[in-house]
Design a protein around this motif. Structure first.
Motif, short mmCIF file in Angstrom:
data_model
loop_
_atom_site.label_atom_id
_atom_site.label_comp_id
_atom_site.label_asym_id
_atom_site.label_seq_id
_atom_site.Cartn_x
_atom_site.Cartn_y
_atom_site.Cartn_z
N THR A 1 0.83 -1.21 0.00
CA THR A 1 0.00 0.00 0.00
C THR A 1 0.86 1.26 0.00
OG1 THR A 1 -0.15 -0.10 2.42
CG2 THR A 1 -1.93 -1.13 1.15
N LYS B 1 -2.67 12.20 -0.09
CA LYS B 1 -3.57 13.34 -0.25
C LYS B 1 -3.17 14.53 0.60
CE LYS B 1 -7.36 10.26 -1.45
NZ LYS B 1 -8.73 9.79 -1.16
N CYS C 1 -1.09 3.37 -2.72
CA CYS C 1 -2.07 4.34 -2.22
C CYS C 1 -1.67 5.77 -2.59
CB CYS C 1 -2.19 4.24 -0.70
SG CYS C 1 -3.02 2.73 -0.14
N ASP D 1 -3.11 3.87 4.09
CA ASP D 1 -4.04 2.76 4.08
C ASP D 1 -5.19 3.13 3.15
OD1 ASP D 1 -5.25 0.37 4.61
OD2 ASP D 1 -6.23 1.07 6.44
N CYS D 2 -5.47 2.26 2.19
CA CYS D 2 -6.54 2.54 1.25
C CYS D 2 -7.05 1.23 0.68
CB CYS D 2 -6.05 3.46 0.13
SG CYS D 2 -4.79 2.70 -0.94
N THR D 3 -8.24 1.28 0.09
CA THR D 3 -8.77 0.12 -0.61
C THR D 3 -8.03 -0.02 -1.93
OG1 THR D 3 -10.95 0.46 0.37
CG2 THR D 3 -10.82 -0.93 -1.60
N THR E 1 -11.65 14.41 -4.31
CA THR E 1 -10.94 14.38 -3.04
C THR E 1 -11.13 15.69 -2.29
OG1 THR E 1 -8.89 15.30 -3.95
CG2 THR E 1 -9.20 12.91 -4.10
#
Length: 459
Positions: A261, A268, A265, A277-279, A403
């Motif tokens: 990740t 931002k 990822c 941490d992201c999907t 975003t």
């Protein structure tokens, strides 16, 4: 080859009377096997050191990597500025030349970098009221500030013009802008890719490095047939050996990188050493495909080429291939496209640099990197790859997404009344969802109601 005694600075060669003399091919000398092996050892050690440094910067994160790119841009520009001066030297020193060159360089950096990280910077700035007060105006008027800085440099250049030096000064002015255009502008697109996910910078950059290593090894052990006169040491064997090696590297390296990740990822904000941490995006998720399914994930041109190739196959073989299944992640197929560009098109950045060096009768742009030459010698192909990786990502991979940075960048374009109106409307929505207490809206009414209305203006 002639060099000055000053640490790696190429010694200027007097301009010949004819163009043929300035483009004369160097006489090829027999290769000493011991010297060749020594060169190979030095180059290998420095390559390991370079890759180790690169991996360390990647581990440090998005912001350190962004400054690493800026450092590379600066070193490349410095080498080219020096060559430009040698090419258009004068009997008298040019006034404020270095000051003007670096002023224009950092003005371009300011304009480009803030365009790419503006949304991330807005997230940081808006999290603290003091920072918001200091930087809000600058972010909102970024284009105007950039243009004003350039105009200041332009006026300074005009005021620095001296009689008897006009031709040399205007030549350096043109050189400066050309160098900034071909170095700073393309590689700055990597900054955008970094914050979309480190993999979109790391993978293309490593493919260039991998292609260079594979082509060098293939040429070192099997090279026999010269490839191009601009680079006498390049061979067809090395060229195609590099391509095959880069395809394999791209396929497996992309699969490895997609597991982390930290690399996939998007970032931002502008924090350093903060976990991500992201999907996982679907482009990183392995799935089972048939050959037609795989072809559908390729760019339109490659997909059409694959379909045309399939048509010439016997019907039985075509049916058998259509039933084959593969378990891969889409990123592995995209990596093959990036590898193809890195192998067939990006090397022309190196050929261009070789022709440039031949024009000035120098072997390398400098000796900053042992066994490799100057920084420009190692990052000439990256200049082409940066722009392609950016265009490819936003053409075939990027998915539309709103975003917090997007919202803030649009909000600062509103006038004062509409910005307050936005705050009020959003506060009412948050109260309705129970996310903030109603007292917050009442406080906004008390403090701002006299100057602003919560109602939309009549249309």
């Amino acid at each position: 080859m002639q060099r000055s005694a000053v640490a790696g600075r190429p010694k200027p060669v007097e301009h010949a009377e004819t163009s043929e003399a300035s483009e004369a091919e160097p006489e090829l000398k027999p290769v000493d096997p011991r010297a060749k092996l020594r060169s190979f050892r030095v180059r290998a050690l420095s390559t390991i050191a370079l890759i180790g440094t690169f991996i360390g910067v990647i581990w440090a994160g998005h912001v350190p990597l962004m400054f690493f790119i800026l450092l590379i841009q600066f070193l490349v520009a410095r080498e080219l500025f020096r060559i430009a001066y040698l090419a258009q030297r004068s009997k008298r020193p040019l006034p404020l030349l270095r000051t003007q060159q670096y002023f224009f360089f950092f003005t371009a950096v300011f304009w480009l970098y803030l365009r790419f990280i503006k949304k991330n910077l807005l997230v940081e700035v808006s999290s603290d009221k003091t920072l918001a007060r200091l930087f809000y105006w600058a972010l909102k008027h970024h284009s105007l500030i950039s243009y004003s800085l350039y105009m200041a440099g332009f006026v300074g250049f005009v005021l620095s013009l001296k009689k008897g030096l006009y031709l040399h000064q205007f030549a350096q002015y043109a050189w400066t802008h050309m160098i900034i255009l071909i170095t700073t502008v393309p590689t700055s697109f990597f900054v955008s890719n970094i914050f979309s996910g480190l993999i979109w910078y790391v993978l293309p950059a490593f493919l260039i490095v991998g292609n260079d290593i594979c082509a060098y090894l293939a040429g070192f052990f099997f090279g026999r047939t010269p490839l191009i006169k601009l680079s006498p040491k390049k061979t067809w064997e090395g060229f195609f050996g590099g391509f095959l090696g880069t395809l394999l590297l791209a396929f497996f390296l992309s699969a490895l990188m997609s597991r982390y990740t930290w690399l996939t990822c998007p970032r931002k904000d502008l924090t350093v050493f903060k976990g991500l941490d992201c999907t996982p995006d679907e482009v990183f998720v392995p799935d089972t495909y048939t050959l037609p399914d795989l072809a559908s994930h390729l760019p339109a041109g490659l997909a059409s080429l694959a379909a045309a190739a399939a048509e010439v196959l016997p019907a039985g073989l075509r049916g058998w291939l259509a039933d084959l299944t593969f378990s891969v992640a889409p990123i592995q197929l995209h990596a093959l496209s990036l590898a193809t560009f890195a192998s067939f098109i990006a090397p022309f950045g190196g050929f261009f640099a070789s022709g440039f060096k031949r024009a000035f009768r120098m072997k390398d742009f400098g000796d900053t990197i042992p066994g490799h030459g100057g920084v420009t010698d190692r990052f000439d192909c990256q200049i082409l790859m940066a722009m392609f990786a950016y265009c490819y990502y936003f053409s075939y991979i990027s998915q539309p997404e709103v975003t917090l940075g997007d919202v803030l960048s649009q909000a600062i374009k509103l006038d004062d009344h509409d910005q307050i109106l936005l705050v009020g409307k959003l506060a009412n929505l948050l109260v309705g969802e129970g996310l903030i207490p109603g007292d917050v809206v009442d406080a906004l009414h008390r403090h701002l109601g006299e100057r602003f209305t919560w109602d939309l203006p009549d249309s």
